[in-house]
Design an enzyme around this catalytic site. Structure first.
Site, PDB file in Angstrom:
ATOM      1  N   ASN A   1      50.030  -4.742  33.613  1.00  0.00           N
ATOM      2  CA  ASN A   1      50.615  -4.987  32.307  1.00  0.00           C
ATOM      3  C   ASN A   1      51.283  -3.885  31.660  1.00  0.00           C
ATOM      4  O   ASN A   1      51.048  -3.307  30.949  1.00  0.00           O
ATOM      5  CB  ASN A   1      49.414  -5.677  31.402  1.00  0.00           C
TER       6      ASN A   1
ATOM      7  N   ARG B   1      51.981  -9.303  33.917  1.00  0.00           N
ATOM      8  CA  ARG B   1      52.006  -9.982  32.856  1.00  0.00           C
ATOM      9  C   ARG B   1      53.513 -10.132  32.339  1.00  0.00           C
ATOM     10  O   ARG B   1      54.260  -9.046  32.405  1.00  0.00           O
ATOM     11  CB  ARG B   1      51.235  -9.473  31.670  1.00  0.00           C
TER      12      ARG B   1
ATOM     13  N   HIS C   1      50.395 -15.209  23.877  1.00  0.00           N
ATOM     14  CA  HIS C   1      48.990 -14.751  24.162  1.00  0.00           C
ATOM     15  C   HIS C   1      48.396 -16.017  25.011  1.00  0.00           C
ATOM     16  O   HIS C   1      47.207 -16.217  25.011  1.00  0.00           O
ATOM     17  CB  HIS C   1      48.271 -14.711  22.862  1.00  0.00           C
TER      18      HIS C   1
ATOM     19  N   ASN D   1      46.480  -6.072  17.555  1.00  0.00           N
ATOM     20  CA  ASN D   1      47.785  -5.413  16.889  1.00  0.00           C
ATOM     21  C   ASN D   1      48.886  -6.541  16.824  1.00  0.00           C
ATOM     22  O   ASN D   1      49.689  -6.776  15.648  1.00  0.00           O
ATOM     23  CB  ASN D   1      48.347  -4.368  17.700  1.00  0.00           C
ATOM     24  N   GLY D   2      48.959  -7.256  17.889  1.00  0.00           N
ATOM     25  CA  GLY D   2      49.612  -8.628  17.901  1.00  0.00           C
ATOM     26  C   GLY D   2      48.806  -9.849  17.565  1.00  0.00           C
ATOM     27  O   GLY D   2      47.657  -9.444  18.272  1.00  0.00           O
TER      28      GLY D   2
ATOM     29  N   ARG E   1      53.998  -6.151  12.419  1.00  0.00           N
ATOM     30  CA  ARG E   1      54.854  -7.258  12.519  1.00  0.00           C
ATOM     31  C   ARG E   1      54.670  -8.083  11.131  1.00  0.00           C
ATOM     32  O   ARG E   1      53.383  -8.258  10.702  1.00  0.00           O
ATOM     33  CB  ARG E   1      54.982  -8.340  13.667  1.00  0.00           C
TER      34      ARG E   1
ATOM     35  N   GLU F   1      42.233 -11.565  30.224  1.00  0.00           N
ATOM     36  CA  GLU F   1      43.636 -11.670  30.731  1.00  0.00           C
ATOM     37  C   GLU F   1      43.828 -11.468  32.319  1.00  0.00           C
ATOM     38  O   GLU F   1      44.325 -12.079  33.041  1.00  0.00           O
ATOM     39  CB  GLU F   1      44.742 -11.080  29.748  1.00  0.00           C
TER      40      GLU F   1
END
Length: 445
Positions: A7, A91, A180, A211-212, A241, A387
């Site tokens: 990733n 990813r 996600h 964080n996201g 963001r 993931e």
């Protein structure tokens, strides 16, 4: 056979090495500060202490090469050589509407990922560099791409279309894609197993908070709506963001300041969110510490983050009608009990009643927990995401020719009896130190 998953971010390269036959993780780690100087690897082999090694990685090729050398080194490694690696899973954040499932990487796939660069400028370029780097280091094994957007391709038009000129969708593929997805796939399947329900008769609201961050409405086991949009900028208040803002805001600031489009895009992606409000913090632990020290902006940032998540939960409860469970996952969702507390307070009106003591106790990646009270109409689960396991199983199935879209494919973790060996071992140690944790462990029905 061993499967490597990668990733790659703009300045990092995370990895996991998985023994398919033993169904166990051999090693995990991350190379940080790739391309920016001062790079180092944090590396952990099963049964050994985590180590950190400094090593200059000016490119992702060097970073992947460093990962391979670390994994095969006599002192730090766990495999003899690269020949035992049978496949590599990657990813890819944005696959647009071209992919409904994971694929073996070929020229057509790489071309599609490049087309999506404008829609995910912070992620796709790094993902592509990681794939190219890994193919140079491991040219003889199949490389598989797992797209975050693929999971959301089941959304209906009323969810994914924007109310803008329809030709924008026809000509420029302007629509909501969502992200996600690999995490949502894992947690949706695990939630159904915990509930003892058919995954395709299960409705969920899943909050992936890191964080996201984004929220996913899952209807009958498939993505129905999600908070992120054509890019990962839309939706929740995130680390850097902004999430949802008035679409006219950028034009207003451009007129007032003279900033151009690129500067506005950078400000909304890299200088907003929690960082924008606090002026210095993105890590929720730092914000919590500052709040407890009387920092009013830290308190405001927390309140804004929780308020936005709460609004999405309410909206998705309305569009789903029946909600079988509310799920928290990812770093903040799994560990930041103080953020969960702010989100859950006041949700009694929609049938969510949580236990503050259980919520505070749940601080682990080694087990699934339940923090709602028995009288709660909607149970609240915390499910540590995985993931890497999704990527591993997709890569193996693609190589074996048995893979298909998730509605026609069964993952190992869908079973109520599924056990993650590494996490189970870690839980033993946690329970020795905190035996009271037993009361919050979620047991499949």
């Amino acid at each position: 056979m061993v499967i490597l998953t990668l990733n790659c971010g703009s300045s990092s390269a995370k990895y996991q090495l998985y023994d398919w036959d033993a169904k166990d993780v051999l090693a995990v780690g991350v190379v940080e500060k790739v391309t920016v100087g001062g790079s180092f690897i944090t590396h952990k082999i099963k049964g050994k202490e985590e180590i950190t090694i400094s090593h200059d990685c000016p490119t992702h090729v060097k970073a992947v090469d460093f990962i391979i050398k670390t994994l095969t080194d006599k002192e730090t490694g766990c495999i003899s050589d690269m020949s035992v690696i049978g496949a590599v899973g990657h990813r890819v954040v944005h696959g647009g509407d071209k992919f409904t499932k994971s694929v073996i990487v070929d020229d057509a796939a790489m071309a599609a990922f490049n087309e999506m660069k404008d829609m995910s400028p912070l992620h796709n370029p790094a993902n592509i560099m990681g794939i190219e780097a890994a193919k140079k280091v491991l040219p003889k094994v199949p490389h598989c791409a797992v797209m975050d957007t693929a999971w959301h391709q089941t959304m209906p038009p009323e969810s994914f279309l924007y109310p803008v000129p329809y030709e924008w969708y026809e000509k420029y593929s302007v629509r909501r894609y969502g992200f996600h997805g690999t995490s949502f796939l894992y947690t949706a399947k695990r939630a159904a197993a915990l509930l003892g329900k058919d995954p395709f008769k299960t409705n969920l609201i899943i909050c992936h908070l890191g964080n996201g961050a984004s929220v996913n409405a899952v209807k009958d086991g498939c993505s129905f709506d999600t908070s992120m949009g054509i890019t990962p900028l839309e939706g929740l208040v995130m680390g850097t963001r902004s999430g949802d803002v008035d679409p006219a805001l950028p034009f207003y600031i451009m007129r007032k300041t003279g900033m151009d489009a690129a500067e506005i895009e950078s400000a909304l992606n890299k200088k907003s969110g929690l960082l924008g409000i606090t002026g210095e913090f993105t890590d929720r632990r730092d914000i919590q510490k500052a709040k407890l020290g009387g920092d009013k902006k830290a308190l405001l940032a927390q309140d804004m983050e929780a308020h936005r998540v709460k609004k999405y939960i309410g909206a998705y409860q309305a569009v789903l009608g029946r909600v079988d469970a509310l799920v928290f996952t990812a770093g903040v969702g799994e560990f930041a009990f103080f953020i969960r507390e702010k989100i859950l307070n006041g949700l009694e009106g929609i049938g969510v009643v949580y236990d503050p003591k259980k919520n505070e106790m749940s601080h682990t990646r080694n087990t699934e927990t339940i923090i709602s009270k028995p009288e709660s109409k909607i149970p609240v689960y915390i499910i540590p995401t995985d993931e890497e396991l999704v990527m591993t199983e997709d890569a193996y199935a693609l190589m074996a020719g048995t893979y298909d879209v998730h509605t026609r494919f069964t993952y190992s973790f869908q079973s109520r009896d599924y056990v993650n060996k590494g996490r189970a071992e870690g839980l033993k140690g946690e329970l020795e130190k905190h035996p009271e944790m037993k009361e919050i462990i979620a047991v499949p029905k």
